[in-house]
Design a protein around this motif. Structure first.
Motif, PDB file in Angstrom:
ATOM      1  N   ASN A  68       0.995   5.754  -6.600  1.00 44.51           N
ATOM      2  CA  ASN A  68      -0.599   5.786  -6.129  1.00 44.51           C
ATOM      3  C   ASN A  68      -1.172   5.500  -7.315  1.00 44.51           C
ATOM      4  O   ASN A  68      -2.474   4.627  -7.280  1.00 44.51           O
ATOM      5  N   MET A  78      -1.281   1.740  -8.278  1.00 51.33           N
ATOM      6  CA  MET A  78      -1.998   0.868  -7.181  1.00 51.33           C
ATOM      7  C   MET A  78      -3.535   0.888  -7.483  1.00 51.33           C
ATOM      8  O   MET A  78      -4.177  -0.144  -7.416  1.00 51.33           O
ATOM      9  N   GLU A  95      -4.640  -2.906  -9.840  1.00 50.13           N
ATOM     10  CA  GLU A  95      -4.914  -3.437  -8.500  1.00 50.13           C
ATOM     11  C   GLU A  95      -4.886  -5.016  -8.313  1.00 50.13           C
ATOM     12  O   GLU A  95      -4.467  -5.573  -7.295  1.00 50.13           O
ATOM     13  N   ARG A 107      -0.419  -5.564  -7.810  1.00 52.81           N
ATOM     14  CA  ARG A 107       0.324  -4.544  -7.217  1.00 52.81           C
ATOM     15  C   ARG A 107       1.634  -5.140  -6.695  1.00 52.81           C
ATOM     16  O   ARG A 107       2.475  -4.160  -6.633  1.00 52.81           O
ATOM     17  N   SER A 109       4.860  -3.092  -8.211  1.00 50.77           N
ATOM     18  CA  SER A 109       5.895  -2.669  -7.104  1.00 50.77           C
ATOM     19  C   SER A 109       7.242  -3.151  -7.729  1.00 50.77           C
ATOM     20  O   SER A 109       8.187  -2.310  -7.689  1.00 50.77           O
ATOM     21  N   TRP A 151       6.919   0.244  -0.643  1.00 51.05           N
ATOM     22  CA  TRP A 151       6.263  -0.547   0.465  1.00 51.05           C
ATOM     23  C   TRP A 151       5.528   0.459   1.489  1.00 51.05           C
ATOM     24  O   TRP A 151       4.135   0.047   1.631  1.00 51.05           O
ATOM     25  N   ARG A 183       2.469   1.703  -0.428  1.00 49.06           N
ATOM     26  CA  ARG A 183       1.355   0.833  -0.654  1.00 49.06           C
ATOM     27  C   ARG A 183       0.495   0.836   0.706  1.00 49.06           C
ATOM     28  O   ARG A 183      -0.584   0.743   0.944  1.00 49.06           O
ATOM     29  N   GLU A 218      -3.252   1.411   1.331  1.00 51.67           N
ATOM     30  CA  GLU A 218      -4.128   0.535   1.965  1.00 51.67           C
ATOM     31  C   GLU A 218      -4.633   0.696   3.250  1.00 51.67           C
ATOM     32  O   GLU A 218      -5.082  -0.280   4.038  1.00 51.67           O
TER      33      GLU A 218
END
Length: 470
Positions: free
Chosen positions: A71, A74, A78, A81, A85, A137, A140, A144
Protein backbone atom coordinates in the motif's frame (compact mmCIF):
# COMPACT_ATOMS: atom_id res chain seq x y z
CA UNK A 1 -30.64 3.06 -9.05
CA UNK A 2 -30.44 6.88 -9.00
CA UNK A 3 -29.65 6.84 -5.27
CA UNK A 4 -27.04 4.11 -5.75
CA UNK A 5 -25.35 6.08 -8.53
CA UNK A 6 -24.86 9.01 -6.13
CA UNK A 7 -23.03 6.94 -3.50
CA UNK A 8 -19.29 7.85 -3.44
CA UNK A 9 -16.98 5.27 -5.03
CA UNK A 10 -15.04 4.51 -1.80
CA UNK A 11 -18.33 3.75 -0.01
CA UNK A 12 -19.48 1.48 -2.85
CA UNK A 13 -16.14 -0.32 -2.88
CA UNK A 14 -16.10 -0.77 0.92
CA UNK A 15 -19.61 -2.22 0.87
CA UNK A 16 -18.75 -4.53 -2.04
CA UNK A 17 -15.60 -5.76 -0.30
CA UNK A 18 -17.58 -6.40 2.88
CA UNK A 19 -20.23 -8.45 1.08
CA UNK A 20 -17.51 -10.31 -0.83
CA UNK A 21 -15.70 -11.16 2.41
CA UNK A 22 -18.88 -12.35 4.13
CA UNK A 23 -19.81 -14.63 1.22
CA UNK A 24 -16.25 -15.98 0.92
CA UNK A 25 -15.97 -16.77 4.62
CA UNK A 26 -19.57 -17.95 4.73
CA UNK A 27 -18.73 -20.60 2.16
CA UNK A 28 -16.09 -21.91 4.54
CA UNK A 29 -18.88 -22.47 7.07
CA UNK A 30 -21.08 -24.12 4.47
CA UNK A 31 -18.39 -26.52 3.25
CA UNK A 32 -16.90 -27.41 6.65
CA UNK A 33 -19.85 -29.68 7.59
CA UNK A 34 -19.35 -31.47 4.26
CA UNK A 35 -15.63 -32.02 4.85
CA UNK A 36 -16.15 -33.26 8.42
CA UNK A 37 -18.49 -35.93 7.07
CA UNK A 38 -16.50 -36.93 3.97
CA UNK A 39 -13.18 -37.18 5.84
CA UNK A 40 -12.34 -39.17 8.92
CA UNK A 41 -11.36 -37.20 12.01
CA UNK A 42 -7.71 -38.14 11.43
CA UNK A 43 -7.87 -37.03 7.78
CA UNK A 44 -9.62 -33.77 8.69
CA UNK A 45 -6.95 -33.19 11.32
CA UNK A 46 -4.15 -33.73 8.78
CA UNK A 47 -5.77 -31.25 6.39
CA UNK A 48 -6.10 -28.70 9.21
CA UNK A 49 -2.44 -29.15 10.17
CA UNK A 50 -1.33 -28.68 6.54
CA UNK A 51 -3.36 -25.46 6.23
CA UNK A 52 -1.89 -24.23 9.52
CA UNK A 53 1.66 -24.84 8.29
CA UNK A 54 0.72 -23.17 5.00
CA UNK A 55 -0.21 -19.99 6.87
CA UNK A 56 2.78 -20.07 9.20
CA UNK A 57 5.53 -20.83 6.69
CA UNK A 58 3.92 -18.50 4.16
CA UNK A 59 4.67 -15.50 6.40
CA UNK A 60 8.39 -16.07 5.84
CA UNK A 61 8.33 -17.72 2.40
CA UNK A 62 6.26 -14.92 0.81
CA UNK A 63 7.74 -12.16 3.00
CA UNK A 64 4.28 -10.59 3.53
CA UNK A 65 4.91 -7.99 0.84
CA UNK A 66 1.23 -7.62 -0.04
CA UNK A 67 0.33 -5.99 3.28
CA UNK A 68 1.44 -2.54 4.51
CA UNK A 69 4.51 -2.34 2.26
CA UNK A 70 2.48 -2.73 -0.93
CA UNK A 71 0.00 0.00 0.00
CA UNK A 72 2.88 2.36 0.74
CA UNK A 73 4.32 1.52 -2.68
CA UNK A 74 1.05 2.37 -4.38
CA UNK A 75 1.44 5.89 -2.97
CA UNK A 76 5.20 6.32 -3.29
CA UNK A 77 5.50 4.90 -6.82
CA UNK A 78 2.22 6.02 -8.31
CA UNK A 79 3.92 6.62 -11.66
CA UNK A 80 5.15 3.00 -11.85
CA UNK A 81 2.64 0.80 -10.08
CA UNK A 82 2.99 -1.97 -12.67
CA UNK A 83 6.75 -2.04 -12.33
CA UNK A 84 6.56 -1.92 -8.54
CA UNK A 85 4.08 -4.82 -8.45
CA UNK A 86 6.24 -7.06 -10.64
CA UNK A 87 9.41 -6.14 -8.76
CA UNK A 88 7.74 -7.11 -5.47
CA UNK A 89 6.57 -10.36 -7.08
CA UNK A 90 10.11 -11.29 -8.14
CA UNK A 91 11.47 -10.38 -4.68
CA UNK A 92 8.82 -12.60 -3.11
CA UNK A 93 9.78 -15.43 -5.49
CA UNK A 94 13.46 -15.12 -4.54
CA UNK A 95 12.60 -15.43 -0.85
CA UNK A 96 10.33 -18.40 -1.64
CA UNK A 97 13.09 -20.15 -3.62
CA UNK A 98 15.61 -19.65 -0.80
CA UNK A 99 13.18 -21.07 1.77
CA UNK A 100 12.43 -24.05 -0.47
CA UNK A 101 16.13 -24.87 -0.96
CA UNK A 102 16.79 -24.62 2.79
CA UNK A 103 13.84 -26.85 3.74
CA UNK A 104 14.58 -29.39 1.00
CA UNK A 105 18.23 -29.65 2.08
CA UNK A 106 17.19 -30.75 5.58
CA UNK A 107 13.93 -32.44 4.56
CA UNK A 108 14.37 -35.68 6.60
CA UNK A 109 14.49 -33.59 9.78
CA UNK A 110 11.86 -31.05 8.75
CA UNK A 111 9.43 -33.82 7.78
CA UNK A 112 9.35 -35.00 11.38
CA UNK A 113 8.20 -31.53 12.43
CA UNK A 114 5.78 -30.75 9.59
CA UNK A 115 4.33 -34.27 9.42
CA UNK A 116 3.46 -33.90 5.71
CA UNK A 117 4.54 -35.82 2.59
CA UNK A 118 6.89 -34.44 -0.05
CA UNK A 119 4.10 -33.93 -2.66
CA UNK A 120 2.31 -31.68 -0.17
CA UNK A 121 5.53 -29.71 0.36
CA UNK A 122 5.72 -29.17 -3.42
CA UNK A 123 2.09 -28.03 -3.41
CA UNK A 124 2.77 -25.66 -0.54
CA UNK A 125 5.71 -23.95 -2.25
CA UNK A 126 3.94 -23.79 -5.60
CA UNK A 127 1.25 -21.80 -3.78
CA UNK A 128 3.91 -19.57 -2.21
CA UNK A 129 5.43 -18.93 -5.64
CA UNK A 130 2.22 -17.99 -7.46
CA UNK A 131 -0.12 -16.58 -4.80
CA UNK A 132 1.69 -13.22 -4.29
CA UNK A 133 0.76 -12.21 -7.84
CA UNK A 134 -2.92 -12.46 -6.97
CA UNK A 135 -2.38 -10.84 -3.56
CA UNK A 136 -0.70 -7.83 -5.19
CA UNK A 137 -3.41 -7.49 -7.82
CA UNK A 138 -6.12 -7.77 -5.16
CA UNK A 139 -4.42 -5.17 -2.93
CA UNK A 140 -4.14 -2.81 -5.89
CA UNK A 141 -7.79 -3.27 -6.81
CA UNK A 142 -8.78 -2.41 -3.25
CA UNK A 143 -6.44 0.58 -3.21
CA UNK A 144 -7.93 1.92 -6.46
CA UNK A 145 -11.54 1.05 -5.45
CA UNK A 146 -11.96 -1.33 -8.41
CA UNK A 147 -14.35 -3.77 -6.85
CA UNK A 148 -16.33 -5.30 -9.73
CA UNK A 149 -13.75 -7.61 -11.31
CA UNK A 150 -12.21 -8.43 -7.93
CA UNK A 151 -15.59 -9.46 -6.53
CA UNK A 152 -16.31 -11.63 -9.58
CA UNK A 153 -12.94 -13.40 -9.35
CA UNK A 154 -13.07 -13.99 -5.60
CA UNK A 155 -16.66 -15.27 -5.61
CA UNK A 156 -15.94 -17.54 -8.58
CA UNK A 157 -13.02 -19.34 -6.98
CA UNK A 158 -14.77 -19.32 -3.58
CA UNK A 159 -17.50 -21.50 -5.14
CA UNK A 160 -15.36 -23.56 -7.53
CA UNK A 161 -12.50 -24.43 -5.15
CA UNK A 162 -14.56 -26.36 -2.55
CA UNK A 163 -16.71 -27.88 -5.29
CA UNK A 164 -13.59 -29.26 -7.02
CA UNK A 165 -12.22 -30.51 -3.71
CA UNK A 166 -15.44 -32.39 -2.93
CA UNK A 167 -15.51 -33.96 -6.41
CA UNK A 168 -11.87 -35.06 -6.04
CA UNK A 169 -12.59 -36.63 -2.64
CA UNK A 170 -15.30 -38.76 -4.30
CA UNK A 171 -13.10 -39.58 -7.30
CA UNK A 172 -10.12 -40.65 -5.18
CA UNK A 173 -11.59 -42.35 -2.09
CA UNK A 174 -8.23 -43.95 -1.23
CA UNK A 175 -6.45 -40.59 -1.29
CA UNK A 176 -8.94 -38.25 0.31
CA UNK A 177 -6.34 -35.90 1.79
CA UNK A 178 -4.72 -35.37 -1.61
CA UNK A 179 -8.15 -35.01 -3.18
CA UNK A 180 -9.14 -32.35 -0.67
CA UNK A 181 -5.91 -30.34 -0.91
CA UNK A 182 -4.83 -30.76 -4.53
CA UNK A 183 -8.44 -30.53 -5.73
CA UNK A 184 -9.24 -27.40 -3.78
CA UNK A 185 -5.94 -25.66 -4.49
CA UNK A 186 -5.91 -26.48 -8.23
CA UNK A 187 -8.56 -23.83 -8.94
CA UNK A 188 -6.66 -21.27 -6.88
CA UNK A 189 -3.38 -22.10 -8.61
CA UNK A 190 -4.97 -21.50 -12.01
CA UNK A 191 -6.17 -18.09 -10.81
CA UNK A 192 -2.75 -17.28 -9.33
CA UNK A 193 -0.95 -18.30 -12.54
CA UNK A 194 -3.22 -16.12 -14.67
CA UNK A 195 -2.45 -13.06 -12.55
CA UNK A 196 1.26 -13.94 -12.43
CA UNK A 197 1.40 -13.76 -16.22
CA UNK A 198 -0.78 -10.63 -16.20
CA UNK A 199 1.47 -8.85 -13.69
CA UNK A 200 4.60 -9.68 -15.65
CA UNK A 201 3.08 -8.62 -18.97
CA UNK A 202 1.84 -5.28 -17.56
CA UNK A 203 5.39 -4.49 -16.36
CA UNK A 204 6.89 -5.85 -19.62
CA UNK A 205 8.85 -8.28 -17.42
CA UNK A 206 11.15 -5.47 -16.23
CA UNK A 207 12.48 -5.48 -12.66
CA UNK A 208 13.49 -2.40 -10.69
CA UNK A 209 15.82 -3.65 -7.94
CA UNK A 210 15.84 -0.23 -6.24
CA UNK A 211 12.38 -1.08 -4.91
CA UNK A 212 13.77 -4.15 -3.19
CA UNK A 213 15.92 -2.31 -0.65
CA UNK A 214 12.99 -0.19 0.49
CA UNK A 215 10.74 -3.24 0.76
CA UNK A 216 13.28 -5.29 2.72
CA UNK A 217 14.04 -2.50 5.19
CA UNK A 218 10.34 -1.83 5.73
CA UNK A 219 9.12 -5.42 6.02
CA UNK A 220 11.96 -7.25 7.75
CA UNK A 221 11.29 -5.75 11.22
CA UNK A 222 7.57 -6.55 10.85
CA UNK A 223 8.01 -10.26 10.04
CA UNK A 224 8.10 -11.25 13.75
CA UNK A 225 4.83 -9.35 14.24
CA UNK A 226 3.12 -11.01 11.26
CA UNK A 227 4.48 -14.41 12.25
CA UNK A 228 3.31 -14.03 15.84
CA UNK A 229 -0.21 -13.29 14.69
CA UNK A 230 -0.32 -16.49 12.66
CA UNK A 231 1.28 -18.45 15.50
CA UNK A 232 -1.51 -17.37 17.85
CA UNK A 233 -4.14 -18.39 15.29
CA UNK A 234 -2.63 -21.62 13.98
CA UNK A 235 -0.04 -23.11 16.32
CA UNK A 236 -2.57 -24.80 18.62
CA UNK A 237 -3.65 -27.27 15.92
CA UNK A 238 -0.04 -28.11 15.08
CA UNK A 239 0.94 -28.62 18.72
CA UNK A 240 -2.17 -30.71 19.42
CA UNK A 241 -1.42 -32.93 16.41
CA UNK A 242 2.14 -33.47 17.65
CA UNK A 243 1.37 -33.95 21.34
CA UNK A 244 -1.95 -35.80 21.06
CA UNK A 245 -3.04 -36.90 17.55
CA UNK A 246 -4.68 -35.68 14.35
CA UNK A 247 -8.13 -36.60 15.64
CA UNK A 248 -7.78 -34.17 18.53
CA UNK A 249 -6.46 -31.54 16.11
CA UNK A 250 -9.56 -32.05 13.95
CA UNK A 251 -11.89 -31.51 16.91
CA UNK A 252 -10.06 -28.38 17.96
CA UNK A 253 -10.10 -27.12 14.37
CA UNK A 254 -13.89 -27.43 14.10
CA UNK A 255 -14.35 -25.60 17.41
CA UNK A 256 -11.98 -22.85 16.28
CA UNK A 257 -13.79 -22.50 12.93
CA UNK A 258 -17.08 -21.94 14.74
CA UNK A 259 -15.50 -19.41 17.09
CA UNK A 260 -14.10 -17.47 14.13
CA UNK A 261 -17.64 -16.62 12.99
CA UNK A 262 -17.53 -13.42 15.04
CA UNK A 263 -14.29 -12.29 13.40
CA UNK A 264 -16.20 -11.55 10.17
CA UNK A 265 -18.24 -9.01 12.12
CA UNK A 266 -15.20 -7.42 13.72
CA UNK A 267 -13.35 -7.21 10.39
CA UNK A 268 -16.24 -5.14 9.02
CA UNK A 269 -16.41 -2.99 12.18
CA UNK A 270 -12.68 -2.34 12.30
CA UNK A 271 -12.61 -1.46 8.60
CA UNK A 272 -14.77 1.57 9.39
CA UNK A 273 -13.25 2.23 12.80
CA UNK A 274 -9.67 2.68 11.51
CA UNK A 275 -10.29 5.81 9.35
CA UNK A 276 -12.50 7.27 12.11
CA UNK A 277 -9.76 6.69 14.70
CA UNK A 278 -7.08 8.19 12.43
CA UNK A 279 -9.17 11.29 11.77
CA UNK A 280 -9.83 11.89 15.47
CA UNK A 281 -6.19 11.22 16.42
CA UNK A 282 -5.15 13.83 13.86
CA UNK A 283 -7.38 16.37 15.64
CA UNK A 284 -6.45 15.10 19.14
CA UNK A 285 -10.14 14.35 19.68
CA UNK A 286 -9.63 11.28 21.86
CA UNK A 287 -12.94 11.69 23.66
CA UNK A 288 -14.87 10.98 20.44
CA UNK A 289 -12.84 7.80 19.91
CA UNK A 290 -13.73 6.60 23.40
CA UNK A 291 -17.42 7.51 23.03
CA UNK A 292 -17.65 5.54 19.78
CA UNK A 293 -15.54 2.55 20.85
CA UNK A 294 -17.35 1.73 24.09
CA UNK A 295 -20.80 0.94 22.58
CA UNK A 296 -19.09 -0.91 19.70
CA UNK A 297 -17.22 -3.20 22.09
CA UNK A 298 -20.36 -3.76 24.19
CA UNK A 299 -22.29 -4.76 21.06
CA UNK A 300 -19.47 -7.04 19.91
CA UNK A 301 -19.32 -8.66 23.35
CA UNK A 302 -23.05 -9.37 23.10
CA UNK A 303 -22.49 -11.11 19.74
CA UNK A 304 -19.72 -13.21 21.29
CA UNK A 305 -22.00 -14.20 24.18
CA UNK A 306 -24.77 -15.28 21.78
CA UNK A 307 -22.30 -17.42 19.81
CA UNK A 308 -21.09 -19.06 23.03
CA UNK A 309 -24.66 -19.83 24.07
CA UNK A 310 -25.49 -21.25 20.62
CA UNK A 311 -22.30 -23.33 20.39
CA UNK A 312 -24.04 -26.74 20.78
CA UNK A 313 -26.41 -26.01 17.89
CA UNK A 314 -23.59 -24.62 15.74
CA UNK A 315 -21.47 -27.72 16.35
CA UNK A 316 -24.30 -30.09 15.40
CA UNK A 317 -24.56 -28.28 12.07
CA UNK A 318 -20.82 -28.15 11.47
CA UNK A 319 -19.85 -31.73 12.31
CA UNK A 320 -21.18 -35.20 13.18
CA UNK A 321 -21.79 -36.35 16.75
CA UNK A 322 -18.23 -37.68 17.13
CA UNK A 323 -17.01 -34.08 17.33
CA UNK A 324 -19.43 -32.98 20.05
CA UNK A 325 -16.95 -32.99 22.93
CA UNK A 326 -15.16 -30.05 21.30
CA UNK A 327 -18.15 -27.84 22.22
CA UNK A 328 -16.42 -27.17 25.53
CA UNK A 329 -13.47 -25.51 23.77
CA UNK A 330 -15.61 -22.93 21.99
CA UNK A 331 -16.33 -20.57 24.97
CA UNK A 332 -12.69 -19.79 25.87
CA UNK A 333 -11.73 -19.42 22.20
CA UNK A 334 -14.59 -16.96 21.60
CA UNK A 335 -13.57 -15.13 24.76
CA UNK A 336 -10.03 -14.91 23.44
CA UNK A 337 -11.24 -13.63 20.09
CA UNK A 338 -13.18 -10.90 21.89
CA UNK A 339 -9.91 -9.65 23.36
CA UNK A 340 -8.51 -9.31 19.84
CA UNK A 341 -11.07 -6.54 19.35
CA UNK A 342 -9.53 -4.73 22.33
CA UNK A 343 -6.10 -5.33 20.83
CA UNK A 344 -7.23 -3.64 17.63
CA UNK A 345 -8.75 -0.56 19.26
CA UNK A 346 -5.44 -0.01 21.09
CA UNK A 347 -3.20 -0.96 18.15
CA UNK A 348 -5.10 1.28 15.72
CA UNK A 349 -3.93 4.29 17.73
CA UNK A 350 -0.35 2.99 17.91
CA UNK A 351 -0.29 2.46 14.14
CA UNK A 352 -1.49 6.01 13.57
CA UNK A 353 1.57 7.31 15.40
CA UNK A 354 3.77 4.91 13.37
CA UNK A 355 5.14 3.01 16.36
CA UNK A 356 4.64 -0.62 15.22
CA UNK A 357 7.57 -1.92 17.29
CA UNK A 358 5.41 -1.74 20.42
CA UNK A 359 2.69 -3.81 18.76
CA UNK A 360 5.35 -6.26 17.57
CA UNK A 361 6.59 -6.73 21.14
CA UNK A 362 3.06 -7.54 22.35
CA UNK A 363 2.45 -9.99 19.49
CA UNK A 364 5.76 -11.84 19.90
CA UNK A 365 5.32 -12.09 23.67
CA UNK A 366 1.76 -13.44 23.40
CA UNK A 367 2.71 -15.95 20.68
CA UNK A 368 5.74 -17.22 22.61
CA UNK A 369 3.66 -17.53 25.76
CA UNK A 370 0.98 -19.46 23.86
CA UNK A 371 3.49 -22.03 22.58
CA UNK A 372 5.11 -22.45 25.99
CA UNK A 373 1.81 -22.89 27.85
CA UNK A 374 0.50 -25.40 25.30
CA UNK A 375 3.65 -27.52 25.38
CA UNK A 376 3.49 -27.58 29.18
CA UNK A 377 -0.24 -28.04 29.82
CA UNK A 378 -1.56 -30.14 26.90
CA UNK A 379 0.37 -33.33 27.85
CA UNK A 380 -0.90 -32.97 31.41
CA UNK A 381 -4.53 -31.91 30.91
CA UNK A 382 -5.41 -32.78 27.31
CA UNK A 383 -6.10 -30.70 24.21
CA UNK A 384 -9.06 -28.90 25.84
CA UNK A 385 -6.61 -26.68 27.70
CA UNK A 386 -5.55 -25.09 24.38
CA UNK A 387 -8.77 -23.06 24.39
CA UNK A 388 -7.93 -21.58 27.79
CA UNK A 389 -4.32 -20.82 26.87
CA UNK A 390 -5.70 -18.99 23.83
CA UNK A 391 -7.97 -16.92 26.07
CA UNK A 392 -5.12 -16.06 28.42
CA UNK A 393 -2.68 -15.14 25.64
CA UNK A 394 -5.13 -12.91 23.76
CA UNK A 395 -5.96 -11.19 27.05
CA UNK A 396 -2.22 -10.72 27.68
CA UNK A 397 -1.74 -9.25 24.21
CA UNK A 398 -4.60 -6.80 24.77
CA UNK A 399 -3.06 -5.67 28.08
CA UNK A 400 0.36 -5.15 26.48
CA UNK A 401 -1.14 -3.20 23.60
CA UNK A 402 -3.03 -1.00 26.05
CA UNK A 403 0.23 -0.05 27.74
CA UNK A 404 1.85 0.41 24.32
CA UNK A 405 -0.91 2.86 23.38
CA UNK A 406 -0.56 4.64 26.72
CA UNK A 407 3.19 4.98 26.21
CA UNK A 408 2.78 6.34 22.68
CA UNK A 409 -0.06 8.79 23.43
CA UNK A 410 0.93 9.62 26.99
CA UNK A 411 -2.47 8.86 28.48
CA UNK A 412 -5.36 6.41 28.46
CA UNK A 413 -7.85 7.62 25.87
CA UNK A 414 -10.56 5.02 26.53
CA UNK A 415 -12.96 4.44 29.41
CA UNK A 416 -10.79 1.69 30.92
CA UNK A 417 -13.14 1.05 33.84
CA UNK A 418 -15.84 0.08 31.38
CA UNK A 419 -13.48 -1.92 29.15
CA UNK A 420 -11.97 -3.72 32.15
CA UNK A 421 -15.43 -4.62 33.46
CA UNK A 422 -16.43 -5.81 29.99
CA UNK A 423 -13.30 -7.96 29.78
CA UNK A 424 -13.96 -9.49 33.19
CA UNK A 425 -17.53 -10.33 32.20
CA UNK A 426 -16.29 -12.06 29.04
CA UNK A 427 -13.72 -14.06 31.02
CA UNK A 428 -16.40 -15.18 33.49
CA UNK A 429 -18.80 -16.18 30.72
CA UNK A 430 -16.02 -18.06 28.92
CA UNK A 431 -15.23 -20.01 32.09
CA UNK A 432 -18.72 -20.83 33.36
CA UNK A 433 -20.77 -21.17 30.16
CA UNK A 434 -19.86 -24.85 29.80
CA UNK A 435 -22.19 -25.55 32.71
CA UNK A 436 -25.04 -23.86 30.81
CA UNK A 437 -24.86 -26.46 28.03
CA UNK A 438 -26.73 -28.87 30.30
CA UNK A 439 -29.78 -26.59 30.46
CA UNK A 440 -31.33 -25.54 27.15
CA UNK A 441 -34.03 -23.53 28.92
CA UNK A 442 -31.47 -21.38 30.73
CA UNK A 443 -29.39 -20.90 27.57
CA UNK A 444 -32.34 -19.85 25.44
CA UNK A 445 -33.53 -17.56 28.22
CA UNK A 446 -30.19 -15.77 28.31
CA UNK A 447 -30.20 -15.46 24.50
CA UNK A 448 -33.65 -13.89 24.70
CA UNK A 449 -32.38 -11.39 27.29
CA UNK A 450 -29.48 -10.40 25.01
CA UNK A 451 -31.82 -9.86 22.05
CA UNK A 452 -34.26 -7.91 24.24
CA UNK A 453 -31.45 -5.59 25.34
CA UNK A 454 -30.38 -5.22 21.70
CA UNK A 455 -33.92 -4.11 20.78
CA UNK A 456 -34.11 -1.67 23.69
CA UNK A 457 -30.76 -0.04 22.83
CA UNK A 458 -31.05 -0.35 19.04
CA UNK A 459 -31.22 3.43 18.56
CA UNK A 460 -27.91 3.84 20.38
CA UNK A 461 -26.34 1.21 18.13
CA UNK A 462 -27.65 2.82 14.92
CA UNK A 463 -26.51 6.24 16.06
CA UNK A 464 -23.00 4.88 16.71
CA UNK A 465 -22.89 3.33 13.24
CA UNK A 466 -23.92 6.62 11.63
CA UNK A 467 -21.23 8.54 13.52
CA UNK A 468 -18.50 6.12 12.44
CA UNK A 469 -19.62 6.25 8.80
CA UNK A 470 -19.53 10.05 8.61
Amino acid sequence: MTKLSKIPLPAKASFAFLIMSIIEKGLVFITSPIYTRLLTQSEFGQVSVFLSWLNLIGVIAMFCLSTGMFNNGMLDYEHDRDGFSFSMLVLSNIVTALCFVIILSVWPYVKLILDIDLPLLYLMFLIFFLQPAFNFWMARQRFEYKYKLLSAVVLSYAFLSPLTAIICIYLFPNHKIYGRLFGGESILLCVYLAFYLYTGAKAKWKINTSYWKVAILFNLPLIPHYLSGYVLNNSNRIIIANLVNNTAAAKYSVAYTIALAVTMVWTAINGSLIPYTYEKCKNNDFKSISNITSPILISYAAMCVVLILLAPEMLRIMAPASYYESVYIIPPIVGGIFFTSMYFVFANVVYYYKKPKYVMFASVTAASLNIALNWFFIPRFGYFVAGYTTLFCYLTQAVFDYYAMKKVVGKSIYNMRLLTALGMVMVCISLVSNFLYHSDVLRYGLIAVVFLLAIIFRHKVFETIKRVKK
